[in-house]
Structure formats: structure tokens, C-alpha cells
Design a protein around this motif. Structure first.
Motif, PDB file in Angstrom:
ATOM      1  N   LYS A 101       0.800  -1.243   0.000  1.00 31.96           N
ATOM      2  CA  LYS A 101       0.000   0.000   0.000  1.00 31.96           C
ATOM      3  C   LYS A 101       0.824   1.281   0.000  1.00 31.96           C
ATOM      4  CE  LYS A 101      -4.124  -1.908   2.011  1.00 31.96           C
ATOM      5  NZ  LYS A 101      -4.421  -2.518   3.280  1.00 31.96           N
ATOM      6  N   ILE A 102       2.146   1.151   0.167  1.00 34.26           N
ATOM      7  CA  ILE A 102       2.971   2.358   0.266  1.00 34.26           C
ATOM      8  C   ILE A 102       4.081   2.285  -0.781  1.00 34.26           C
ATOM      9  CG2 ILE A 102       4.634   3.557   1.755  1.00 34.26           C
ATOM     10  CD1 ILE A 102       2.833   2.820   4.108  1.00 34.26           C
ATOM     11  N   THR A 103       4.286   3.414  -1.473  1.00 31.69           N
ATOM     12  CA  THR A 103       5.280   3.422  -2.541  1.00 31.69           C
ATOM     13  C   THR A 103       6.690   3.695  -1.994  1.00 31.69           C
ATOM     14  OG1 THR A 103       5.933   4.592  -4.535  1.00 31.69           O
ATOM     15  CG2 THR A 103       4.627   5.817  -3.030  1.00 31.69           C
ATOM     16  N   PHE A 104       7.652   2.955  -2.524  1.00 31.19           N
ATOM     17  CA  PHE A 104       9.054   3.179  -2.167  1.00 31.19           C
ATOM     18  C   PHE A 104       9.865   2.801  -3.405  1.00 31.19           C
ATOM     19  CE2 PHE A 104      13.209   2.584  -0.444  1.00 31.19           C
ATOM     20  CZ  PHE A 104      13.289   3.482   0.607  1.00 31.19           C
ATOM     21  N   SER A 105      10.260   3.817  -4.172  1.00 31.23           N
ATOM     22  CA  SER A 105      10.837   3.529  -5.485  1.00 31.23           C
ATOM     23  C   SER A 105      12.326   3.194  -5.399  1.00 31.23           C
ATOM     24  CB  SER A 105      10.640   4.735  -6.400  1.00 31.23           C
ATOM     25  OG  SER A 105      11.345   4.518  -7.591  1.00 31.23           O
ATOM     26  N   PHE A 128       6.061  15.940   0.779  1.00 29.76           N
ATOM     27  CA  PHE A 128       5.400  14.692   0.370  1.00 29.76           C
ATOM     28  C   PHE A 128       6.177  13.541   1.007  1.00 29.76           C
ATOM     29  CE2 PHE A 128       4.641  17.900  -2.869  1.00 29.76           C
ATOM     30  CZ  PHE A 128       3.280  17.765  -3.123  1.00 29.76           C
ATOM     31  N   ALA A 129       6.101  13.454   2.316  1.00 26.33           N
ATOM     32  CA  ALA A 129       7.082  12.650   3.060  1.00 26.33           C
ATOM     33  C   ALA A 129       6.973  11.155   2.826  1.00 26.33           C
ATOM     34  CB  ALA A 129       6.949  12.951   4.551  1.00 26.33           C
ATOM     35  N   CYS A 130       5.765  10.621   2.674  1.00 32.43           N
ATOM     36  CA  CYS A 130       5.560   9.167   2.634  1.00 32.43           C
ATOM     37  C   CYS A 130       6.164   8.599   3.927  1.00 32.43           C
ATOM     38  CB  CYS A 130       6.167   8.590   1.362  1.00 32.43           C
ATOM     39  SG  CYS A 130       5.545   6.976   0.939  1.00 32.43           S
ATOM     40  N   VAL A 131       7.064   7.645   3.884  1.00 34.99           N
ATOM     41  CA  VAL A 131       7.666   7.188   5.153  1.00 34.99           C
ATOM     42  C   VAL A 131       9.069   7.797   5.307  1.00 34.99           C
ATOM     43  CG1 VAL A 131       6.306   5.080   5.335  1.00 34.99           C
ATOM     44  CG2 VAL A 131       8.490   5.012   4.109  1.00 34.99           C
ATOM     45  N   GLY A 132       9.244   8.988   4.724  1.00 35.60           N
ATOM     46  CA  GLY A 132      10.547   9.650   4.808  1.00 35.60           C
ATOM     47  C   GLY A 132      11.482   9.136   3.725  1.00 35.60           C
ATOM     48  N   ASN A 133      10.902   8.666   2.614  1.00 37.40           N
ATOM     49  CA  ASN A 133      11.698   8.068   1.526  1.00 37.40           C
ATOM     50  C   ASN A 133      12.908   8.932   1.162  1.00 37.40           C
ATOM     51  OD1 ASN A 133       9.146   6.957   1.656  1.00 37.40           O
ATOM     52  ND2 ASN A 133       8.960   6.580  -0.539  1.00 37.40           N
ATOM     53  N   LEU A 134      12.686  10.254   1.035  1.00 37.76           N
ATOM     54  CA  LEU A 134      13.796  11.143   0.670  1.00 37.76           C
ATOM     55  C   LEU A 134      14.454  11.767   1.891  1.00 37.76           C
ATOM     56  CD1 LEU A 134      12.160  13.115  -2.316  1.00 37.76           C
ATOM     57  CD2 LEU A 134      13.910  11.351  -2.487  1.00 37.76           C
ATOM     58  N   SER A 152      -1.818  11.003   3.845  1.00 39.46           N
ATOM     59  CA  SER A 152      -2.541   9.743   4.044  1.00 39.46           C
ATOM     60  C   SER A 152      -2.397   9.277   5.499  1.00 39.46           C
ATOM     61  CB  SER A 152      -1.980   8.675   3.093  1.00 39.46           C
ATOM     62  OG  SER A 152      -2.198   7.391   3.628  1.00 39.46           O
ATOM     63  N   PRO A 153      -3.508   9.151   6.233  1.00 39.84           N
ATOM     64  CA  PRO A 153      -3.406   8.711   7.632  1.00 39.84           C
ATOM     65  C   PRO A 153      -2.755   7.329   7.741  1.00 39.84           C
ATOM     66  CG  PRO A 153      -5.602   9.577   7.179  1.00 39.84           C
ATOM     67  CD  PRO A 153      -4.895   9.485   5.856  1.00 39.84           C
ATOM     68  N   TYR A 154      -3.029   6.452   6.759  1.00 36.98           N
ATOM     69  CA  TYR A 154      -2.449   5.102   6.794  1.00 36.98           C
ATOM     70  C   TYR A 154      -0.919   5.188   6.677  1.00 36.98           C
ATOM     71  CZ  TYR A 154      -1.780   0.151   5.795  1.00 36.98           C
ATOM     72  OH  TYR A 154      -1.369  -1.162   5.849  1.00 36.98           O
ATOM     73  N   THR A 155      -0.446   5.941   5.665  1.00 37.67           N
ATOM     74  CA  THR A 155       1.002   6.089   5.464  1.00 37.67           C
ATOM     75  C   THR A 155       1.631   6.830   6.640  1.00 37.67           C
ATOM     76  OG1 THR A 155       0.606   6.140   3.085  1.00 37.67           O
ATOM     77  CG2 THR A 155       2.746   6.934   3.823  1.00 37.67           C
ATOM     78  N   PHE A 156       0.892   7.826   7.175  1.00 41.79           N
ATOM     79  CA  PHE A 156       1.422   8.629   8.281  1.00 41.79           C
ATOM     80  C   PHE A 156       1.787   7.748   9.486  1.00 41.79           C
ATOM     81  CE2 PHE A 156       0.974  11.216  12.126  1.00 41.79           C
ATOM     82  CZ  PHE A 156       1.848  12.246  11.839  1.00 41.79           C
ATOM     83  N   ASP A 157       0.948   6.741   9.780  1.00 43.22           N
ATOM     84  CA  ASP A 157       1.251   5.850  10.905  1.00 43.22           C
ATOM     85  C   ASP A 157       2.592   5.141  10.695  1.00 43.22           C
ATOM     86  OD1 ASP A 157      -0.998   6.521  12.230  1.00 43.22           O
ATOM     87  OD2 ASP A 157      -2.138   4.717  11.705  1.00 43.22           O
ATOM     88  N   PHE A 158       2.870   4.781   9.437  1.00 43.90           N
ATOM     89  CA  PHE A 158       4.159   4.130   9.144  1.00 43.90           C
ATOM     90  C   PHE A 158       5.311   5.138   9.228  1.00 43.90           C
ATOM     91  CE2 PHE A 158       1.163   1.093   7.457  1.00 43.90           C
ATOM     92  CZ  PHE A 158       1.737  -0.133   7.779  1.00 43.90           C
ATOM     93  N   LEU A 159       5.028   6.393   8.879  1.00 45.42           N
ATOM     94  CA  LEU A 159       6.060   7.435   9.022  1.00 45.42           C
ATOM     95  C   LEU A 159       6.424   7.592  10.500  1.00 45.42           C
ATOM     96  CD1 LEU A 159       7.817   9.806   7.993  1.00 45.42           C
ATOM     97  CD2 LEU A 159       5.782  11.255   8.065  1.00 45.42           C
ATOM     98  N   VAL A 160       5.396   7.609  11.347  1.00 40.55           N
ATOM     99  CA  VAL A 160       5.650   7.744  12.786  1.00 40.55           C
ATOM    100  C   VAL A 160       6.465   6.534  13.282  1.00 40.55           C
ATOM    101  CG1 VAL A 160       4.522   7.763  15.062  1.00 40.55           C
ATOM    102  CG2 VAL A 160       3.633   9.193  13.210  1.00 40.55           C
ATOM    103  N   SER A 161       6.117   5.332  12.810  1.00 45.97           N
ATOM    104  CA  SER A 161       6.869   4.135  13.211  1.00 45.97           C
ATOM    105  C   SER A 161       8.312   4.199  12.703  1.00 45.97           C
ATOM    106  CB  SER A 161       6.233   2.863  12.639  1.00 45.97           C
ATOM    107  OG  SER A 161       4.918   2.757  13.078  1.00 45.97           O
ATOM    108  N   THR A 162       8.488   4.765  11.510  1.00 44.39           N
ATOM    109  CA  THR A 162       9.843   4.889  10.945  1.00 44.39           C
ATOM    110  C   THR A 162      10.688   5.837  11.799  1.00 44.39           C
ATOM    111  OG1 THR A 162       9.030   4.414   8.718  1.00 44.39           O
ATOM    112  CG2 THR A 162      11.126   5.544   8.860  1.00 44.39           C
TER     113      THR A 162
END
Ligand SMILES: C[S@@+](CC[C@H](N)C(=O)[O-])C[C@H]1O[C@@H](n2cnc3c(N)ncnc32)[C@H](O)[C@@H]1O
Length: 272
Positions: A101-105, A128-134, A152-162
Motif C-alpha cells: 500500500k505504500i510506494t518506495f521507489s 510529500f514525506a511518505c515514510v521519509g523516503n527522501l 494519508s493517515p495510513y502512510t502517516f502511521d508508518f512514518l511515525v513508526s519509521t
């Protein structure tokens, strides 16, 4: 050196050749295949053969596209067991994510690495942080202060976990919401706009984020090869009463035979 296809066919000779992609990429212990073909053609037979070839792999995913503002991958699991959250490590940094569900190129790896050489201090706003990819490696490796905005609240939770996994709570500030409304103002030396579909209202937020109206903006474009992205960007900045002092256009990757992913690195200041 045998290709991915040749290696697969050597262990599973009866696989349909036309379906096997040229290569794969790895996120944590998951193998991601990319294909423009219909995914219902990808059976567990291909997936299980790949798992037998790569003993470290726990799951195989096929991704055919990325869609919507959240850039959700269009993908499915074809073999193995997927553990979510998945932990991927790259450039000495953990990324906690859900690869379905989350993009990481993987194609942006070199860009992430270049940023580490270019941004060694100061304050970064990643719009456009996503999980802090950049931006996460900047915080983890270069100790840079980062504000990461994610809608995205879903992606944001993973950003917080990251952030937690990397133990950078004191210097990486995740912000949930639309960057048109919640981007911090007058704080940044650098602003990252790592999303192809940004609009003028988001560029306005990027300019407002710059401390004292001056700083460097990284804006990403996906355009036909040879497009004059520099002029397009300069006109957009000028329309917001700011000017580009200098600018570099860098190719990030070829996206398709006709389209190229560029990043414009522009030194900007407001016109008073
Ligand atoms: C293509 S991903 C890019 C991630 C990363 N910047 C990179 O280059 O690898 C874009 C991310 O921006 C988020 N996004 C899209 N529109 C947004 C908005 N208006 N405000 C904040 N985040 C947004 C999406 O949810 C997604 O996680």
C-alpha cells in the motif's frame, strides 16, 4: 553472468517465458516484480519458483502500477507470507512500511544518496514525506532537522513508526495533513517536493516554508524526454512573486521510453 530470467528458467523450465520480468527489486525480505502485464497472469507458480531461488526471500509481490494522490501501488502478493510492517534498510536508515500500500521507489536510491551529500545541515521540509523516503536518511545520517508532511493517515502511521525505529524523535517531526494547509512557515533552508503532481498552491506553501523567503527547493517532474522543465519551473516561481537565482536540472531516472523523471534544484528568493 546469468540474467534473472535465465536463472528462473534453469530451476523452473516450464514457466511461461513471456511473463518473467527482466529483474526484481528488494524491500527488506520481500521481492517486488514490476510488470505492465495483467496481474492475474502471475500465478503462485512463478512466485514459488522465485522463493526457491532466493532463500532469504519471504514473499513475492507483483506491482503493475501506482495510483491516486496517495500513490498507492497496484499490487498483490503472489507467494509466501508477508509480514506487515516490513522493515527495509537502506543508506543506514530503516523504513517501516506496507509494500502493498505504500510506494518506495528503488529507482530513487541514487537521488536519496545524492541528497545525503548535498544537505548536511540546516532545516528541511519534506512536503510529500511518505515514510521519509527522501528525508529520513538526512535526519538519521546527517542529523538534520526535518518536518515531514504526509496526507494519508495510513502512510502517516508508518512514518511515525519509521521515526521511532530510527530513534530520531527529537529531530524528525511528522505532520499529518494536506501540505497546502499544514506546511510549517518560515523555517526551512531546503524544501523537498517529491511528487510529480504538485500544483501552484503547493509551490506557494513551499515558498512560504523557506526561512526569510530564501532557500533551495527540490521539485520533481515526470515529463516527456527533452522537455524544458527549467522554464516551466521558473515561470511557476515568478507567478508567485519570487525569483530563481540559480537552478540545476538533474535526471533521476528514465521512467519509460518517452518519459523522464527530473529533479529541479533551485535557489529561490522572494521578490520584496
Ligand atoms: C510518490 S509518494 C513520494 C514519496 C517520496 N517523496 C519519494 O519521492 O519517494 C507521494 C507521497 O505524498 C503524499 N501526498 C500527496 N499529496 C499530498 C498533500 N497534498 N499533502 C501531503 N502529502 C501528500 C502521498 O500520500 C504519498 O505518500
Amino acid at each position: 553472468m546469468f540474467s534473472f530470467k535465465e536463472r528462473l528458467l534453469s530451476v523452473c523450465p516450464d514457466l511461461p517465458k513471456e511473463l518473467i520480468p527482466k529483474g526484481y527489486y528488494r524491500l527488506g525480505n520481500v521481492i517486488i516484480l514490476r510488470s505492465r502485464k495483467k496481474w492475474d497472469m502471475f500465478t503462485d507458480k512463478i512466485g514459488n519458483c522465485i522463493l526457491s531461488l532466493f532463500p532469504w526471500a519471504r514473499a513475492v509481490i507483483i506491482q503493475i502500477d501506482t495510483e491516486g494522490v496517495y500513490r498507492r501501488p497496484v499490487s498483490k502478493l503472489i507467494a509466501g507470507n508477508l509480514e506487515i510492517p516490513l522493515i527495509h534498510k537502506e543508506l543506514g536508515t530503516y523504513f517501516v512500511l506496507d509494500p502493498l500500500k505504500i510506494t518506495f521507489s528503488p529507482g530513487n536510491h541514487y537521488e536519496r544518496e545524492l541528497l545525503l551529500h548535498e544537505i548536511k545541515n540546516g532545516v528541511v521540509v519534506d512536503m510529500f514525506a511518505c515514510v521519509g523516503n527522501l528525508s529520513m536518511p538526512l535526519s538519521v545520517i546527517n542529523n538534520v532537522k526535518v518536518y515531514g508532511v504526509e496526507i494519508s493517515p495510513y502512510t502517516f502511521d508508518f512514518l511515525v513508526s519509521t521515526v521511532k525505529k530510527n530513534q530520531v524523535r527529537t529531530r524528525y517531526v511528522p505532520i499529518l495533513g494536506d501540505n497546502r494547509k499544514v506546511t510549517p512557515v518560515n523555517v526551512a533552508d531546503y524544501v523537498l517536493m517529491g511528487y510529480f503532481g504538485w500544483d501552484l498552491s503547493q509551490l506557494r506553501s513551499a515558498l512560504r516554508a523557506l526561512r526569510s523567503g530564501k532557500g533551495v527547493v527540490y521539485s520533481h517532474y515526470l515529463v516527456p524526454r527533452g522537455s524544458d522543465v527549467a522554464s516551466i519551473f521558473i515561470n511557476a516561481v515568478n507567478s508567485l512573486s519570487a525569483e530563481v537565482i540559480d537552478l540545476e536540472v538533474r535526471k533521476v531516472k528514465s521512467f519509460s521510453p518517452r518519459k523522464v523523471h527530473y529533479v529541479i534544484i533551485a535557489n529561490i528568493q522572494h521578490v520584496s
